[in-house]
Each structure stands twice: as structure tokens, then as C-alpha cells.
Design a protein around this motif. Sequence first.
Motif, PDB file in Angstrom:
ATOM      1  N   PRO A 162       0.832  -1.192   0.074  1.00  0.00           N
ATOM      2  CA  PRO A 162      -0.031  -0.044  -0.099  1.00  0.00           C
ATOM      3  C   PRO A 162       0.921   1.294   0.019  1.00  0.00           C
ATOM      4  O   PRO A 162       1.898   1.489   0.734  1.00  0.00           O
ATOM      5  CB  PRO A 162      -0.666  -0.126   1.018  1.00  0.00           C
ATOM      6  N   SER A 191       2.689   2.934 -11.144  1.00  0.00           N
ATOM      7  CA  SER A 191       1.565   2.095 -11.726  1.00  0.00           C
ATOM      8  C   SER A 191       2.718   1.052 -12.460  1.00  0.00           C
ATOM      9  O   SER A 191       2.228  -0.222 -12.760  1.00  0.00           O
ATOM     10  CB  SER A 191       0.893   2.837 -12.804  1.00  0.00           C
ATOM     11  N   GLY A 249       0.545  -1.847  -4.611  1.00  0.00           N
ATOM     12  CA  GLY A 249      -1.015  -2.351  -4.152  1.00  0.00           C
ATOM     13  C   GLY A 249      -1.870  -0.960  -4.139  1.00  0.00           C
ATOM     14  O   GLY A 249      -1.609  -0.307  -5.150  1.00  0.00           O
ATOM     15  N   ARG A 250      -2.757  -0.939  -3.329  1.00  0.00           N
ATOM     16  CA  ARG A 250      -3.738   0.343  -3.252  1.00  0.00           C
ATOM     17  C   ARG A 250      -2.985   1.548  -2.918  1.00  0.00           C
ATOM     18  O   ARG A 250      -2.054   1.683  -2.064  1.00  0.00           O
ATOM     19  CB  ARG A 250      -4.652   0.034  -2.044  1.00  0.00           C
ATOM     20  N   SER A 264      -3.459   5.445  -1.965  1.00  0.00           N
ATOM     21  CA  SER A 264      -4.396   6.356  -1.269  1.00  0.00           C
ATOM     22  C   SER A 264      -3.866   7.772  -1.740  1.00  0.00           C
ATOM     23  O   SER A 264      -2.516   8.102  -1.331  1.00  0.00           O
ATOM     24  CB  SER A 264      -4.423   6.469   0.227  1.00  0.00           C
ATOM     25  N   LEU A 288      -6.021   8.518 -10.313  1.00  0.00           N
ATOM     26  CA  LEU A 288      -5.872   7.214 -10.017  1.00  0.00           C
ATOM     27  C   LEU A 288      -6.465   6.301 -10.999  1.00  0.00           C
ATOM     28  O   LEU A 288      -5.904   5.198 -11.630  1.00  0.00           O
ATOM     29  CB  LEU A 288      -6.735   6.790  -8.649  1.00  0.00           C
ATOM     30  N   LEU A 336      -4.664   2.591 -11.232  1.00  0.00           N
ATOM     31  CA  LEU A 336      -4.073   2.241  -9.839  1.00  0.00           C
ATOM     32  C   LEU A 336      -5.385   2.265  -9.113  1.00  0.00           C
ATOM     33  O   LEU A 336      -6.371   3.116  -9.053  1.00  0.00           O
ATOM     34  CB  LEU A 336      -3.506   3.462  -9.213  1.00  0.00           C
ATOM     35  N   LYS A 337      -5.591   0.909  -8.298  1.00  0.00           N
ATOM     36  CA  LYS A 337      -6.713   0.965  -7.316  1.00  0.00           C
ATOM     37  C   LYS A 337      -6.250   1.410  -6.027  1.00  0.00           C
ATOM     38  O   LYS A 337      -5.184   1.746  -5.793  1.00  0.00           O
ATOM     39  CB  LYS A 337      -6.740  -0.740  -7.325  1.00  0.00           C
ATOM     40  N   GLY A 338      -7.274   2.192  -5.521  1.00  0.00           N
ATOM     41  CA  GLY A 338      -7.257   2.759  -4.233  1.00  0.00           C
ATOM     42  C   GLY A 338      -8.310   3.755  -3.885  1.00  0.00           C
ATOM     43  O   GLY A 338      -9.358   3.757  -4.330  1.00  0.00           O
ATOM     44  N   GLU A 339      -7.997   4.982  -3.409  1.00  0.00           N
ATOM     45  CA  GLU A 339      -9.182   6.010  -3.066  1.00  0.00           C
ATOM     46  C   GLU A 339      -8.288   7.274  -2.901  1.00  0.00           C
ATOM     47  O   GLU A 339      -7.226   7.303  -2.745  1.00  0.00           O
ATOM     48  CB  GLU A 339      -9.658   5.650  -1.570  1.00  0.00           C
TER      49      GLU A 339
END
Length: 268
Positions: free
Chosen positions: A120, A138, A143-144, A146, A159, A164-167
Motif C-alpha cells: 500500500p 503504476s 498495491g492500493r 491512497s 488514479l 491504480l486501485k485505491g482511494e
Amino acid sequence: MTYAEVIGDPIAHSKSPLIHGFWLEKLGLAGDYRATRVVSDDLGAFFAQREQDTAWRGCNVTVPHKLAVLDHVPDPGDVRGAIGAVNTVFRGEDGALVATNTDAAGFLSPIADLDLSGRPIVVVGAGGAARAVLFALSRAGVGRVSLLNRTPLKGAALLAQFGLKGEALPLTARLPAAALLVNASVLGMAGQPPLDLDLGPLADDAIVYDIVYAPLVTPLLAAAQARGLETVDGLEMLVGQAALAFELFFGAAPPREHDEELRARLLA
């Protein structure tokens, strides 16, 4: 005499002339590297004039022009599509100007030995430098992610752009747990507000990376060091991206065996 330069607004704080000048001196090359303040309204005129100057080999680009440069310089490598920001303009073999970005590789160089796959990450910022950082991450299979920014909607769009996965979170949000925290904003730079984050949620083996280099030890890095975390300062990325640009400008690889001496000079 051939020359290159760094452009931005402000620009007086830039250490790029010292870096490139050091390498020119070590290699015994005839050339110069300057810092030039260019305001946003003059960007088009600047490139129109420099394109006609046969002694000019190119420029590095810093805040606030990294996105706007794409409106004034050819982009044959589709930097706009890949990263969306430019930090280097150079002359191609035919003499035409070419936009590129060395920030992504420069960002990764000091952490190249880390295995970030699946880990993360937290990134602060959504400007031109953040785009290069996200592009690099990328490609590293992280991982995720933020992304903290004043405008979370802009962060969410970035993102998605880089797959990219995340928030996306506001700057006031509690810091998520992460293996790497990157400040890719101007917060903490001299003349800017500090980046005030509670680093408590970070893993004990986390790395805190601040791309700001004036001051070298930002409040963020000071807080990380007080917590016993490993840190990477902005000179690492600055020198890494400059090395790639130097070869584009002057046609010679910089003498990286003198990096310790260069760093001492930058800190003097």
C-alpha cells in the motif's frame, strides 16, 4: 557556447544550475546551464524564441509549467497520454523541440531496490510531479494507492488514469497504513505551508519520501526521522532526473561516480 536552463516561477531556489554545472566541470565540457524565471503568460513566447536560438540545447521545467508546456512543444512520444506532464524539453536529432519527462525514472532511482509489488502506498498531491510519481508506481505493480489532495475528485481521476486501485482523500483525512508515503506536492517547500500529517498509521518499516528539496529536511521528513522511519529527500529525485536530462542536453552521461561530492556541494 551551448547552454540549457531550468524554467519556472519562482526559480531562484533551484539547485539545477549547480548540478549541471558540476557535471560540465567534471567532464571538461564547454557549456552552460542557467535558471530563468518564466511567467505563465510568457511561456509560448519563450519557446518560440529559444527554438530559433541554435546555442540552446533545452530546458528542465518546474512549477507551475509542467502541464502547460504540452501546449507549446511537440510531443512525439505522447507524454501527454502517458503521464500528462513534462519536465524536460530538448532538441531532437533534426533540431526540432521534443517534450519528455525524466521525473518518473528520477523518482524511482533511489528506491529501485525496493519490492513495492502489492504494497500500500500514499501519495500527496495531484500536480505535474504527482503525475510522474503515479506513472512510476503504476509500472512498479504497487498495491492500493491512497491519494491525498485538496480536491479529492481530481485525485480520483488521476488514479483512474494510471490504472491504480485505491482511494482519493482530502488532505485533512487520517493517513492510511502504508509502506511508502510520497509527498509529491509543494507543501513543506520554503514559502509554502507545511505538510502536517500524523505518521502514526505508517508501518514501522515504512519509507517517507519527500520530493521537496528546499529545505532539504522538510517538517515531514523531520517527523519521520523522529519516529525512526527511513527517509528519502528531494535531492535524490532531483539528481536522478537531472542525470537523464543532462545526457539529452549535452550528449554525454554525467559522472555519477562523483555523487557524494555533488551532494556535499549542494548542501554547502
